[in-house]
Design a protein around this motif. Structure first.
Motif, short mmCIF file in Angstrom:
data_model
loop_
_atom_site.label_atom_id
_atom_site.label_comp_id
_atom_site.label_asym_id
_atom_site.label_seq_id
_atom_site.Cartn_x
_atom_site.Cartn_y
_atom_site.Cartn_z
N ASP A 197 19.96 12.30 -15.04
CA ASP A 197 19.44 12.39 -16.41
C ASP A 197 20.15 11.39 -17.31
O ASP A 197 19.52 10.75 -18.18
CB ASP A 197 19.61 13.80 -16.96
CG ASP A 197 18.72 14.82 -16.25
OD1 ASP A 197 17.68 14.40 -15.69
OD2 ASP A 197 19.06 16.02 -16.25
N ASP A 240 18.84 15.24 -8.02
CA ASP A 240 18.24 16.02 -9.11
C ASP A 240 19.36 16.70 -9.90
O ASP A 240 19.49 17.92 -9.90
CB ASP A 240 17.21 17.03 -8.58
CG ASP A 240 17.82 18.00 -7.57
OD1 ASP A 240 18.93 17.72 -7.05
OD2 ASP A 240 17.21 19.04 -7.30
N LYS A 252 15.85 16.07 -3.82
CA LYS A 252 16.22 17.42 -4.22
C LYS A 252 17.50 17.86 -3.51
O LYS A 252 17.69 17.63 -2.32
CB LYS A 252 15.09 18.40 -3.89
CG LYS A 252 13.77 18.09 -4.59
CD LYS A 252 13.90 18.28 -6.09
CE LYS A 252 12.55 18.07 -6.79
NZ LYS A 252 12.67 18.19 -8.26
N VAL A 292 13.45 10.81 -6.30
CA VAL A 292 14.38 11.90 -6.54
C VAL A 292 14.55 12.73 -5.27
O VAL A 292 13.57 13.21 -4.70
CB VAL A 292 13.90 12.81 -7.69
CG1 VAL A 292 14.87 13.97 -7.90
CG2 VAL A 292 13.75 12.00 -8.97
#
Length: 289
Positions: free
Chosen positions: A96, A91, A115, A113
């Protein structure tokens, strides 16, 4: 991600999502004891390379990972919304960047994903015509089989007719790959697999043998073919046609179609062998640039 059931993705690729960090600083080869043309996992002693590349004046960030690169290449030639990519990321901002790159090039990201984890990275050092790859998987090796059963991914698996798996993924995700292959092969769908790197047949032979029965297409380059030939005990691993023949004749789950093995050899001719005609390899000359 949002699955569009009216227009299901036809190609599903699964692998290790990585952010490529590229430089042409050849001094890093000696500093980190790297070969000019290779693909390896970073050792503890080599972890500093990512900071060094980050500080390189010519650094470029590119969405990478073998299967993700294949997905992006396929999306370039296929109609929109035809390719989906499955893998595991952290994450962080690296994830991104990967999503942004995929979206720009028409690939749907179906990431698991993790964390608090970092997205995987690959140091890429280019010198002349050579390319040395040094990978740290980070979150990529944390893929969970349960992700295949999530609502969106399960819908993508059901809708897809073609599947692409890399040997790299088998180093940690063989159970997930096996479940995917059993489902796809049982439904008569097409599965392609890439040997990925010489260390895969040498160090992950059992995992490779678990998935190969489901592969309709097997792809590799000459060094990967020779590595597989050595691991399989063939008398002459450098006889690429013989290696391709041996792979084509391995046990196969779906007998409705032959297995086709494709061995690329850089600027040299490409070898193609089908299990339907294993003793007549097809040699395709390459026009050297």
């Amino acid at each position: 991600m949002t699955t569009e059931t009216q227009h299901p993705y036809q190609l599903l690729c699964i692998g290790n999502p990585l952010l490529d960090m590229q430089t042409s600083d050849g001094s890093l080869l000696d500093k980190y004891n790297l070969k000019p043309n290779d693909a390896i996992r970073a050792s503890l002693e080599q972890m500093g390379i990512y900071e060094d590349i980050s500080n390189a004046p010519d650094i470029q960030f590119v969405a990478g990972g073998a299967a993700q690169n294949t997905a992006r290449g396929a999306a370039y030639i296929l109609p929109p919304k035809h390719v989906v990519y499955v893998g595991c990321v952290g994450d962080d901002d690296l994830a991104d960047k990967l999503r942004e790159a995929n979206a720009r090039e028409g690939v749907e990201s179906a990431y698991l994903v993790k964390k608090g984890e970092q997205t995987g990275a690959c140091g890429v050092i280019t010198t002349g015509h050579n390319r040395s790859l040094v990978t740290t998987l980070r979150a990529a090796h944390m893929f969970e089989k349960s992700h295949l059963s999530s609502t969106d991914v399960a819908a993508c698996i059901k809708g897809a007719n073609y599947f692409y798996i890399t040997g790299f993924f088998l180093s940690h995700g063989v159970e997930s790959a096996l479940e995917l292959c059993e489902t796809a092969s049982g439904d008569g769908k097409v599965i392609a697999m890439n040997l990925s790197a010489p260390f895969i047949p040498q160090h992950f032979k059992v995992q490779l043998e678990t998935i190969l029965p489901y592969a309709d297409f097997v792809l590799g380059n000459e060094s990967e073919a020779e590595s597989w030939g050595s691991a399989a005990g063939l008398p002459d691993p450098k006889d690429h046609a013989a290696v391709a023949r041996a792979i084509s004749l391995l046990p196969k789950s779906n007998l409705a179609r032959p297995r086709v093995v494709i061995i690329t050899r850089g600027a040299d001719s490409t070898v193609v062998v089908s299990s339907a005609t294993p003793d007549t390899p097809q040699i395709y000359p390459i026009q050297k640039l």
